[in-house]
Design an enzyme around this catalytic site. Structure first.
Site, PDB file in Angstrom:
ATOM      1  N   SER A 154       0.878  -1.167   0.143  1.00  0.00           N
ATOM      2  CA  SER A 154      -0.070   0.160   0.014  1.00  0.00           C
ATOM      3  C   SER A 154       0.893   1.295  -0.060  1.00  0.00           C
ATOM      4  O   SER A 154       1.589   1.488  -1.007  1.00  0.00           O
ATOM      5  CB  SER A 154      -1.027  -0.109   1.090  1.00  0.00           C
ATOM      6  N   ASP A 178      -0.411  -3.989  -4.092  1.00  0.00           N
ATOM      7  CA  ASP A 178      -1.670  -3.193  -4.290  1.00  0.00           C
ATOM      8  C   ASP A 178      -1.081  -1.698  -3.699  1.00  0.00           C
ATOM      9  O   ASP A 178      -1.604  -1.201  -2.542  1.00  0.00           O
ATOM     10  CB  ASP A 178      -2.690  -3.723  -3.491  1.00  0.00           C
ATOM     11  N   HIS A 249      -7.769  -5.267  -0.759  1.00  0.00           N
ATOM     12  CA  HIS A 249      -6.416  -4.658  -0.715  1.00  0.00           C
ATOM     13  C   HIS A 249      -5.508  -5.470  -0.255  1.00  0.00           C
ATOM     14  O   HIS A 249      -4.160  -5.826  -0.725  1.00  0.00           O
ATOM     15  CB  HIS A 249      -6.713  -3.609   0.073  1.00  0.00           C
TER      16      HIS A 249
END
Length: 452
Positions: A154, A178, A249
């Site tokens: 992330s 991601d 996610h």
């Protein structure tokens, strides 16, 4: 005497914060997220010698870190509740299980823990500066940038990108799991992860419609299940609020973890779009072309030599997964030639069974296929199991019509061929008639060499 007591107490306080018997990832509370936390970056190094009890290291003290070996940095992202990442321990141990390396956990929970997302994003470049100082010290001690590998989750993916920029893209590799989309979508390359931030950059996009970054960012960008909703994740908040917001996610992390296990190697297929992949138009790597298909996760860099031949060296790759670990899907082509006089449109469901009675099923219904007389239609089937020796096959043909006449699909030849194991015998059946919505069972035979 009081000065002696004061000095001893001070030493104890320092030791309790920096020389823990066995340091662990910083754990904070939701209260900390509400009031906010100042940035404090802790670096914990794991090696084969200390696989479960890391050392705290910094740019002054490298501890047991062996600069001659590969060093992998694991960088987490936004932590709105202050908890430790549930996947961190598995990722560290998985990395150590595949290679003798240094694994450095970048704990910036004090800084990432906040309910204000922009507060966390504002600290990412400061985290990158801390990592640059640490790597500079490694270089002084004889380390090579070629042996530096960063895995960023992330916001951590963009932090890795910032570090890469500081070394002019000479880091060995960056993997973005991601990469965060909010605050980064649409930003120029200098403000986010970019394919030029390392010698090889691979990215897994698992939540492009919410928390993840939409567009390609690496030399190769993997899009599991198209990069959108992941199978097994809640589709509404009624499946659990926390899971609804983070399951897609986090799936990128768990897919990467699967590559560190021996029982699952996820193959991806370079393609322009998910639709073309699903329609079987992009699964010729490893068969018709000289390059093998790229593998997801840790071994993705095996494909970098092929990418060097491309201009620009960037590729999108698609694949499907199962709903749960180990997530592997096994691809087969189902080639069908019909002898109906009229064109038929519909979908096929295929079920395989081995001698032991194990079965696996694939519904090829994402887009109706058009069957024309004497023209081969190649359908891409995806199975959760890989049956070594198929003893029987069943087929169901459906037009999707609820009201109306039932149709027949007259098959001149059906051929089943494995993409994962192209050396396996191809299985055929000749002169077969399918009644619509009726399951038809048969025993396949090895295809005639003249028919291959």
């Amino acid at each position: 005497m009081w000065r002696l007591y004061f000095f001893i107490s001070l030493i104890c306080l320092v030791r309790s914060d920096t020389d823990e018997t066995c340091p662990s990832f910083t754990k904070l509370s939701f209260h900390s997220a509400v009031v906010g936390t100042g940035l404090d970056v802790r670096l914990m190094v794991y090696t084969w010698r200390n696989r479960t009890c890391p050392q705290i290291v910094n740019s002054v003290n490298l501890g047991n870190l062996n600069v001659a070996k590969k060093t992998t940095f694991v960088i987490h992202g936004f932590r709105p509740t202050g908890s430790a990442p549930v996947w961190m321990e598995a990722l560290v141990q998985g990395l150590l299980s595949v290679e003798d390396m240094n694994v450095v956990v970048v704990d910036w929970n004090r800084g990432a823990t906040t309910v204000i997302y922009s507060s966390a994003t504002g600290k990412t470049k400061k985290v990158a500066t801390v990592l640059k100082d640490f790597i500079d010290r490694m270089l002084v001690e004889g380390a090579s940038l070629d042996n530096i590998y960063m895995i960023g989750v992330s916001l951590g993916a963009h932090i890795a990108g910032f570090v890469g920029k500081m070394f002019d893209g000479q880091l060995g590799r960056i993997t973005g799991l991601d990469p965060a989309g909010p605050s980064y979508n649409g930003k120029p390359p200098e403000e986010r992860l970019d394919s030029r931030d390392a010698q090889f950059v691979d990215v897994i996009h698992s939540d492009t419609d919410a928390m993840g970054y939409r567009e390609p960012l690496g030399n190769i960008d993997f899009y599991p299940n198209g990069g959108l909703d992941q199978p097994g994740c809640p589709q509404t908040i009624f499946g659990g609020i926390a899971a609804y917001f983070k399951c897609d996610h986090q799936r990128s992390v768990y897919l990467y973890l699967s590559s560190l296990r021996e029982n699952c190697s996820i193959t991806a297929y370079p393609c322009d779009s998910y639709r073309n992949y699903r329609n079987g138009q992009c699964v010729t790597c490893g068969t018709l072309h000289k390059e093998s298909c790229p593998l997801l996760g840790y071994y993705a860099d095996n494909w970098k030599d092929y990418l060097r031949e491309k201009d620009p060296p960037m590729t999108k790759a698609f694949f499907d997964t199962a709903e749960k670990e180990p997530y592997c899907i096994y691809h087969y082509f189902v080639d069908i030639i019909i002898w109906n006089k009229n064109v038929r449109r519909g979908s096929i469901t295929i079920k395989l069974r081995d001698k032991a009675g194990d079965t696996t099923e694939s519904k090829i219904n994402h887009e109706p296929s058009t069957f024309q007389k004497y023209q081969q239609v190649s359908l891409l089937a995806r199975f959760n199991k890989d049956l070594d020796k198929v003893a029987s096959i069943s087929l169901v043909f459906s037009t999707g019509n609820i009201i109306g006449p039932k149709y027949k699909l007259r098959i001149l030849r059906m051929k089943l061929r494995s993409l994962a194991h192209p050396d396996r015998p191809q299985l055929c059946r000749y002169d077969l008639v399918l009644m619509e919505n009726v399951e038809t069972f048969f025993q396949p035979i090895h295809c005639s060499k003249l028919q291959l």
